[in-house]
Design an enzyme around this catalytic site. Sequence first.
Site, PDB file in Angstrom:
ATOM      1  N   PHE A  46       0.813  -1.214   0.000  1.00 44.83           N
ATOM      2  CA  PHE A  46       0.000   0.000   0.000  1.00 44.83           C
ATOM      3  C   PHE A  46       0.845   1.263   0.000  1.00 44.83           C
ATOM      4  O   PHE A  46       0.413   2.308  -0.466  1.00 44.83           O
ATOM      5  CB  PHE A  46      -0.912   0.014   1.241  1.00 44.83           C
ATOM      6  CG  PHE A  46      -0.164  -0.148   2.541  1.00 44.83           C
ATOM      7  CD1 PHE A  46       0.426   0.928   3.166  1.00 44.83           C
ATOM      8  CD2 PHE A  46      -0.033  -1.405   3.119  1.00 44.83           C
ATOM      9  CE1 PHE A  46       1.128   0.776   4.352  1.00 44.83           C
ATOM     10  CE2 PHE A  46       0.662  -1.573   4.315  1.00 44.83           C
ATOM     11  CZ  PHE A  46       1.252  -0.471   4.937  1.00 44.83           C
ATOM     12  N   CYS A  47       2.041   1.195   0.536  1.00 51.82           N
ATOM     13  CA  CYS A  47       2.836   2.388   0.849  1.00 51.82           C
ATOM     14  C   CYS A  47       3.650   2.864  -0.349  1.00 51.82           C
ATOM     15  O   CYS A  47       4.490   2.117  -0.863  1.00 51.82           O
ATOM     16  CB  CYS A  47       3.768   2.074   2.018  1.00 51.82           C
ATOM     17  SG  CYS A  47       4.883   3.424   2.432  1.00 51.82           S
TER      18      CYS A  47
END
Length: 345
Positions: free
Chosen positions: A43-44
Amino acid sequence: MASNQLEVKPLHSGPEDGWHGIVAPGSRFAPESGRYHLYIGYFCPFAHRANLVRVLKKLDSAIDISVVKAYPKGETGWSFPGANGPDDTYEGSTPDKLFGSKYLNELYFRADKDYKGKYSVPLLWDTKENTAVNNESLELLRLLQTGFNEILPEGSPERNLDLYPEHLRAKIDEVTKWMTRDFNSGVYKAGFARDQETYEKGVIPVFAALNQLELLIHKNGGPYVLGKELTELDILAYVSAIRFDAAYVQHFKCNLGTIRGNYPVIHEWLKNLYWNVKGFRETTKFKHIKENYTKSHHDINPLAITPLGPFPDIESGVNLDFNSIKPGAISYPAVLQHQQTLPSV
């Protein structure tokens, strides 16, 4: 930065500091296959930078990864599957392959029992000295480009891949400054704003940067930001651009426009990287991206409902004739005003 070498900093100057180790031949952290382990979250965007360079450099087999779950995030930071029992699973995440940790913070306390900073990804770990090497994404972006060249086949494309070539460094440094400030960090300044004034102050530079990126790619003729060579700028821009329509537009209220609807040049550049350049699609996980933002920021989205759109996550079909595309822009007056403060393309 005048050379491709990282600035030498203390490895870890205290409990408030991160880790700034450098992998290099003859150093404390020598390049060795299997010695290092990378902790990421799909996600990052900051972890995405490091993982993308790892894949582009074909270091997959030399540096294994452990992947935290996309949500939830508590005081202990990101968790690994199984932290809350055998039914605690998440597609695409992995256990902590080194220590079987439940939470990411356990790794940080292994490296410094008094650590008081953030428990963030990416985190590069040295299994030989059993300590953290580096958890600063921009430093890892550079480190992974050059630090492991010695173990890559001599003359191979991956060994020769240089995302910070000498003849483009001045321009890369110039663009990196406003791109990281106004685009990569700008979406967060807008999204985490606690009042209207702060939100508007944050969102304006985001679209000024997109306007400028649109012109930059078009001027250089693509398929990459600076023309024919893939550089660090493509990595920096991609990890935010691929999240833009999928998450930032609605979740962070960056809705003055969309990439697919308002920036035709960036749209083709983005699709080309995703569909045609090996490594970009393989490191992009839309489920992780969308569910992380919508299900871990409860003050922004208290019901944790994840929108189904946009559909598709990314469109197919790529037009590489960038000269035939008329650049788009968001002409909101404050956006154009801020754009005038950015260096000329």
